[in-house]
Write a protein that holds these residues in place. Structure first.
Motif, PDB file in Angstrom:
ATOM      1  N   MET A   1     -27.729 -23.585  10.425  1.00 27.95           N
ATOM      2  CA  MET A   1     -28.023 -24.346  11.658  1.00 27.95           C
ATOM      3  C   MET A   1     -29.293 -25.179  11.447  1.00 27.95           C
ATOM      4  SD  MET A   1     -28.344 -22.836  15.500  1.00 27.95           S
ATOM      5  CE  MET A   1     -26.659 -22.355  15.797  1.00 27.95           C
ATOM      6  N   ALA A   7     -26.427 -27.371  15.308  1.00 26.27           N
ATOM      7  CA  ALA A   7     -25.001 -27.041  15.450  1.00 26.27           C
ATOM      8  C   ALA A   7     -24.620 -26.041  14.364  1.00 26.27           C
ATOM      9  CB  ALA A   7     -24.160 -28.306  15.305  1.00 26.27           C
ATOM     10  N   GLU A   8     -23.496 -25.355  14.583  1.00 24.24           N
ATOM     11  CA  GLU A   8     -22.987 -24.443  13.554  1.00 24.24           C
ATOM     12  C   GLU A   8     -22.370 -25.261  12.422  1.00 24.24           C
ATOM     13  OE1 GLU A   8     -23.326 -21.262  13.588  1.00 24.24           O
ATOM     14  OE2 GLU A   8     -23.999 -20.973  15.654  1.00 24.24           O
ATOM     15  N   GLN A  11     -19.090 -27.684  12.720  1.00 24.35           N
ATOM     16  CA  GLN A  11     -18.888 -28.274  14.055  1.00 24.35           C
ATOM     17  C   GLN A  11     -18.938 -29.802  14.031  1.00 24.35           C
ATOM     18  OE1 GLN A  11     -21.877 -26.049  16.531  1.00 24.35           O
ATOM     19  NE2 GLN A  11     -20.137 -25.856  17.911  1.00 24.35           N
ATOM     20  N   ILE A  12     -19.485 -30.361  12.922  1.00 24.88           N
ATOM     21  CA  ILE A  12     -19.636 -31.818  12.853  1.00 24.88           C
ATOM     22  C   ILE A  12     -18.652 -32.379  11.837  1.00 24.88           C
ATOM     23  CG2 ILE A  12     -21.250 -33.714  12.397  1.00 24.88           C
ATOM     24  CD1 ILE A  12     -23.502 -31.887  13.327  1.00 24.88           C
ATOM     25  N   TYR A  39     -21.391 -30.448  20.764  1.00 24.04           N
ATOM     26  CA  TYR A  39     -21.902 -29.442  19.826  1.00 24.04           C
ATOM     27  C   TYR A  39     -23.422 -29.327  19.864  1.00 24.04           C
ATOM     28  CZ  TYR A  39     -22.664 -33.446  16.694  1.00 24.04           C
ATOM     29  OH  TYR A  39     -23.060 -34.655  16.172  1.00 24.04           O
ATOM     30  N   SER A  40     -24.099 -30.317  20.454  1.00 23.61           N
ATOM     31  CA  SER A  40     -25.561 -30.219  20.546  1.00 23.61           C
ATOM     32  C   SER A  40     -26.097 -30.990  21.736  1.00 23.61           C
ATOM     33  CB  SER A  40     -26.208 -30.784  19.276  1.00 23.61           C
ATOM     34  OG  SER A  40     -27.613 -30.682  19.369  1.00 23.61           O
ATOM     35  N   TYR A  48     -21.147 -34.914  19.892  1.00 22.31           N
ATOM     36  CA  TYR A  48     -19.787 -34.485  20.254  1.00 22.31           C
ATOM     37  C   TYR A  48     -18.875 -34.601  19.036  1.00 22.31           C
ATOM     38  CZ  TYR A  48     -21.289 -35.378  25.069  1.00 22.31           C
ATOM     39  OH  TYR A  48     -21.957 -35.364  26.257  1.00 22.31           O
ATOM     40  N   THR A  49     -17.866 -33.744  18.973  1.00 15.73           N
ATOM     41  CA  THR A  49     -16.809 -33.898  17.974  1.00 15.73           C
ATOM     42  C   THR A  49     -15.458 -33.896  18.672  1.00 15.73           C
ATOM     43  OG1 THR A  49     -18.102 -32.810  16.248  1.00 15.73           O
ATOM     44  CG2 THR A  49     -15.725 -32.896  15.908  1.00 15.73           C
ATOM     45  N   SER A  58     -17.173 -37.362  14.812  1.00 16.17           N
ATOM     46  CA  SER A  58     -18.283 -36.954  15.678  1.00 16.17           C
ATOM     47  C   SER A  58     -19.057 -38.181  16.139  1.00 16.17           C
ATOM     48  CB  SER A  58     -19.234 -36.008  14.936  1.00 16.17           C
ATOM     49  OG  SER A  58     -18.581 -34.806  14.619  1.00 16.17           O
ATOM     50  N   GLN A  60     -23.044 -38.874  17.371  1.00 18.06           N
ATOM     51  CA  GLN A  60     -24.365 -38.234  17.480  1.00 18.06           C
ATOM     52  C   GLN A  60     -25.415 -39.269  17.893  1.00 18.06           C
ATOM     53  OE1 GLN A  60     -25.706 -34.932  16.836  1.00 18.06           O
ATOM     54  NE2 GLN A  60     -27.460 -36.011  17.735  1.00 18.06           N
ATOM     55  N   TYR A  80     -24.923 -30.899   7.138  1.00 12.31           N
ATOM     56  CA  TYR A  80     -23.556 -30.874   7.668  1.00 12.31           C
ATOM     57  C   TYR A  80     -22.579 -31.630   6.765  1.00 12.31           C
ATOM     58  CZ  TYR A  80     -25.917 -28.912  11.661  1.00 12.31           C
ATOM     59  OH  TYR A  80     -26.685 -28.097  12.466  1.00 12.31           O
TER      60      TYR A  80
END
Ligand code: ADE
Length: 236
Positions: A1, A7-8, A11-12, A39-40, A48-49, A58, A60, A80
């Motif tokens: 992270m 984010a995990e 996730q991206i 996601y964040s 977002y994804t 995604s 960002q 990521y």
């Protein structure tokens, strides 16, 4: 992270659209992506994804200026494993050959930023777009029915929105620079370092020569054209 995106892993998506304004990231996700998930929201810098035409994508927020943008771009590339970043932003037009709402696909970017001066020990580096992405964006702009004219050329990535010495841009304009924004040069430099793909596409939101500005409604319409070009190019 990672420290700022937080984010995990996984996730991206490998493809990221990168607007400066986090609320623009939200608008892009809600307007263009299917099944978009947040996601964040660390520091309000929304990410977002979702999917676009079957491709995982995604969006960002980067914030304004190269220091903020570089925090997010570094984490996207380093932590990521993002392969492609397309900045979708706004810029000021520096020449009367451009009108507000026109779109600039940046083949390269000059800068007054100290970041690259430190990075390259005072030597001048030439930050350029990924050629395949650039070509795909030009092809996408030719295939889409657009309201705006599309130009390919140089941006000036300035560290100052409110410049104390606007006359400093004159040599840039005389050497073909089309517009001023605040992030592209740093993004192109980081993409080169990480051996990934990057492109900056900007809509002209204000005209430095004529003083003309776009309305919020015009910005939304033209922004839509730019996002379609970016999505088509990034997924092709
Ligand atoms: N982004 C949009 N307009 C700009 C301007 N005039 N200067 C710097 N960045 C911008």
């Amino acid at each position: 992270m990672s420290t700022h995106i937080a984010a995990e892993p996984g996730q991206i998506a490998p493809i990221v659209l990168f607007p400066g304004d986090p609320l623009r990231a939200k608008w892009i996700a809600e307007t263009f992506l299917e099944d978009a998930e947040l996601y964040s929201e660390t520091r309000g810098m929304l990410g977002y994804t979702g999917t676009w035409e079957g491709h995982r994508v995604s969006v960002q927020g980067s914030g304004m200026g190269q220091p903020s943008m570089a925090i997010y771009a570094n984490e996207l590339f380093e932590e990521y494993d993002v392969q492609t970043i397309v900045r979708v932003g706004s810029c000021g037009a520096l020449t009367e050959n451009l009108k507000v709402r026109d779109i600039i696909i940046a083949n390269g970017a000059c800068t007054d930023s100290g970041i690259n001066r430190v990075r390259f020990h005072g030597l001048d580096y030439a930050p350029v777009a990924d050629f395949g992405l650039l070509r795909a964006a030009v092809e996408a702009s030719e295939a889409e029915p657009l309201d705006s004219a599309v130009h390919v050329g140089l941006l000036f990535s300035s560290d100052q929105f409110y410049s104390t010495r606007p006359e400093l841009t004159e040599p840039f304009v005389k050497h073909g620079v089309l517009g001023v924004e605040m992030e592209a040069a740093g993004l192109y430099t980081l993409a080169a370092y990480y051996e990934r793909r990057a492109l900056a596409i900007c809509t002209v939101s204000d005209h430095i020569v004529t003083g003309e500005e776009t309305t919020a409604q015009e910005r939304e319409q033209t922004f839509g054209d730019m996002i379609r070009i970016a999505l088509r190019a990034a997924t092709s």
